[in-house]
Scaffold this motif. Structure first.
Motif: not given
Length: 733
Positions: A368, A372, A380, A399, A408
């Motif tokens: 993750y 990002m 996102g 998430a 996020f």
């Protein structure tokens, strides 16, 4: 014949006389039993609603009830008279048609009781039988009279007329009714119908939903292969072409791109040999398939693509998981070139195996984290648009579970994050199963940001009002349950026990925070348990560690070729059966032998424990019994596993994990469970979890692993499934 016929025994003539409203009919005593059997089925039909009143109630619509009653009572009586009066029929034929009439009624009653036929179909079934009987008597085909019946209504009727000239055509017609409603399972059965005119159409229909099945038979050395190869349907012909490649199973998921000419078999053959290039191509194609679906298309290869992509994703994830003690640059080296969208697909395909530290960690190197970091721009919403929002609800739920949802959502503009979360809780009633609704329920238990929680509560209530306004019963049940769960779970000033008690009361469920000890015992007071081990290295190590929990002063262990039986010497009588972790595939045989032994000896464990990776879970679930009251998965807490457990064992309390289980957490849980059981106490999850949390507190590594385990009273997804099924079951009654 109920109410209409009066049987009078004439001993001298060895026959019976039947008095009907229309006159006298002589019935030999050797056919009287057939009439009695028919009468019993008529009576059973009328008693279905609990009233023996010669009235068959199948609906709240009285017109329908009268039609069904007339068919089962009057028309059946009339047919009995017709058969007995027909002087052209000898005893053998009268027996045939009376036996057939009885079979039709019995088939209807049994299927109605099991809910696999519409009760309103009775008149059509009775009329069809009468027409087929008359055609059969005249030597004509029965085939024309089968067209308007369902598969359930017709499958038994035609077997009564196996010697009729139209039987083969009728059988083919009935098979078509089955085939088009059961495309996923029809291919093995189709081999008995290769010369049936409808076979090509059935194969073409399967090709569009389950192309992998057509490929399997097209590449076999069976008569079915020849039938497939001669099929002129363009999709079937493309599958035949794919089957000529040595990489056919890897190429098949790209059938849609092959159909539109955007890629060729030759190009794919070069790609699939390279793991990363193959995964990269699957991601690219999956995004295209999602776009096609969003635009109203019907992609043929999506299911196969999802299966292949998940299999490949799990290989990457397992390597990252296995290197959890190595430096980040070593652990995540295998995904160093992955794009954000490729990492996104790894994440959503790895829900049931992804370690928390593989997903996100303090080095900012998790899947993750890197997803990002590699976003350009780092938003996102842009990523979700790039993947056409493919399974975004699954991603949001993960998430929330891994505590990165707030991060996020903050990567995008507030209005976009609000819109995303609105979509997250919308249209839950339109899905085929409950997976999205269960994800929403689970994620609510993980979200800590109060503003977001309030927003979601309000959105759920809006959706509840919408489905109520549109009289959508399924939607109303889903959103009402979510509303109740959310409000009760978030009640302030209450401890876990109070919340669990309130949730159970609100949803009309049995207690969810404890399992009564008496429900774990069999009739003789013994508690039986079954533990599943597997033959890989991890399973063998888990078994060796597991056995150290049973000192000879307190337990007796007896081993045979396939399993060990562990019996308590102190405390309440407890017996644990654990199969030996024999090298694969011997482990599956050991499990089968143990399960057969339990069945043969009428032993029904109430505690089941899975000790193995997620790819072994199906074997464990296949051997789960309805007697289960506690199921420790130790891993793989995904929707489908929860649903399977509760389908087989509706009363089960489920312990699951958000990641792959570890024996360092599993064994303390199991040890605590054994102590409570041997003490004869109720298994109180709130108390047990508090004690375990205290035990793990000094150990940072295992404390983190334990935090990923979900106890039954906190398993909102399982609670949701239980409540939903109970409501729908009650309404069906």
């Amino acid at each position: 014949m109920r109410k209409i016929l009066l049987l009078l025994m004439l001993v001298a003539s060895q026959s019976s006389w039947v008095h009907a409203q229309s006159g006298h009919v002589q019935i030999p005593i050797n056919r009287q039993g057939l009439h009695d059997n028919i009468d019993k089925e008529q009576a059973a039909a009328s008693k279905f609603d609990g009233k023996a009143d010669d009235f068959v109630k199948v609906s709240e619509d009285q017109t329908i009830n009268l039609q069904v009653t007339n068919a089962i009572m009057k028309e059946v009586d009339d047919m009995q008279l017709e058969i007995e009066r027909d002087s052209s029929l000898d005893h053998r034929l009268k027996v045939k048609y009376l036996t057939g009439l009885y079979a039709v009624l019995k088939d209807y009653n049994q299927k109605r009781a099991r809910g696999i036929i519409e009760p309103e179909e009775a008149p059509a079934m009775i009329n069809a039988y009468r027409d087929m009987m008359r055609a059969d008597i005249k030597g004509k085909s029965i085939a024309p009279y089968i067209k308007h019946l369902s598969f359930g209504g017709s499958e038994r009727i035609i077997e009564i007329f196996r010697d009729n000239q139209g039987y083969k055509d009728a059988r083919g017609e009935v098979f078509s009714k089955y085939a088009f409603n059961n495309l996923e399972t029809v291919m093995p059965k189709l081999q008995a119908y290769l010369d049936f005119p409808g076979t090509d159409s059935i194969i073409a229909a399967v090709a569009r939903k389950y192309p992998n099945q057509v490929l399997t038979y097209a590449t076999s050395y069976t008569p079915m292969a020849n039938v497939i190869k001669r099929n002129q349907d363009p999709v079937v012909q493309l599958i035949v072409r794919i089957g000529q490649s040595p990489q056919s199973t890897k190429i098949l998921p790209f059938i849609d791109q092959l159909m539109d000419g955007s890629i060729s078999v030759e190009k794919l053959e070069k790609v699939v040999d390279n793991d990363y290039q193959y995964y990269k191509q699957m991601v690219k194609s999956m995004i295209a398939l999602q776009k096609m679906k969003a635009e109203g298309g019907n992609p043929f290869g999506m299911k196969a693509m999802m299966e292949n992509m998940q299999a490949k994703s799990l290989l990457y994830i397992r390597e990252v998981n296995d290197l959890h003690e190595d430096p980040a640059n070593v652990r995540f080296r295998i995904v160093k070139d992955f794009t954000p969208e490729e990492l996104y697909y790894l994440i959503i395909n790895g829900q049931e195996e992804l370690y928390t530290s593989s997903y996100t960690n303090h080095n900012n190197a998790g899947l993750y984290d890197q997803m990002m970091v590699r976003m350009k721009p780092p938003r996102g919403d842009s990523l979700l648009m790039m993947v056409n929002f493919d399974r975004f609800k699954k991603f949001i739920a993960m998430a929330a579970g891994f505590n990165t949802l707030d991060n996020f959502l903050k990567s995008m503009a507030p209005e976009n994050s609000n819109y995303l979360m609105q979509k997250y809780v919308q249209n839950l009633e339109k899905t085929e199963d409950l997976e999205d609704a269960v994800d929403v329920a689970n994620s609510f238990g993980s979200i800590r940001e109060e503003k977001l929680l309030n927003f979601l509560r309000a959105e759920v209530k809006k959706n509840l009002a919408y489905v109520k306004k549109h009289n959508d019963r399924r939607g109303t049940v889903i959103y009402q349950l979510l509303t109740s769960l959310f409000e009760t779970e978030s009640a302030k000033g209450e401890n876990d026990s109070s919340k669990a008690t309130d949730i159970a009361a609100e949803l009309s469920l049995p207690p969810i925070n404890y399992v009564g000890f008496n429900t774990l015992q069999n009739d003789s007071g013994r508690v039986y348990q079954q533990v599943f081990f597997y033959g890989d290295k991890d399973g063998q190590e888990s078994y060796a560690s597991f056995m150290t929990n049973f000192p000879s002063s307190e337990w007796r262990a007896v081993k045979n070729k396939y399993w060990v039986t562990i019996t308590s010497l102190k405390g309440k009588p407890t017996t644990i059966y654990a199969n030996l972790p024999i090298d694969e595939p011997g482990d599956k045989e050991a499990i089968q032998r143990l399960s057969e032994y339990l069945d043969e000896n009428d032993i029904h464990p109430t505690i089941f424990i899975h000790r193995g990776h997620s790819y072994h879970i199906n074997t464990t679930l296949d051997n789960l019994q309805s007697s289960a009251k506690i199921v420790v998965l130790g891993s793989c807490g995904g929707y489908h596993n929860l649903a399977t457990v509760l389908e087989k064992s509706p009363e089960a309390h489920i312990i699951s994990s958000k990641q792959v289980g570890t024996r360092f957490v599993n064994e303390p849980i199991i040890h605590s469970l054994e102590d409570v059981v041997r003490a004869g106490k109720n298994v109180d999850w709130v108390i047990m979890w508090a004690q375990l949390a205290k035990k793990f507190a000094p150990d940072a590594r295992n404390r983190e692993l334990f935090s990923d385990y979900v106890p039954p009273h906190k398993n909102l997804g399982a609670i949701f499934i239980k409540a939903y099924r109970q409501i729908m079951k009650d309404e069906k009654k």
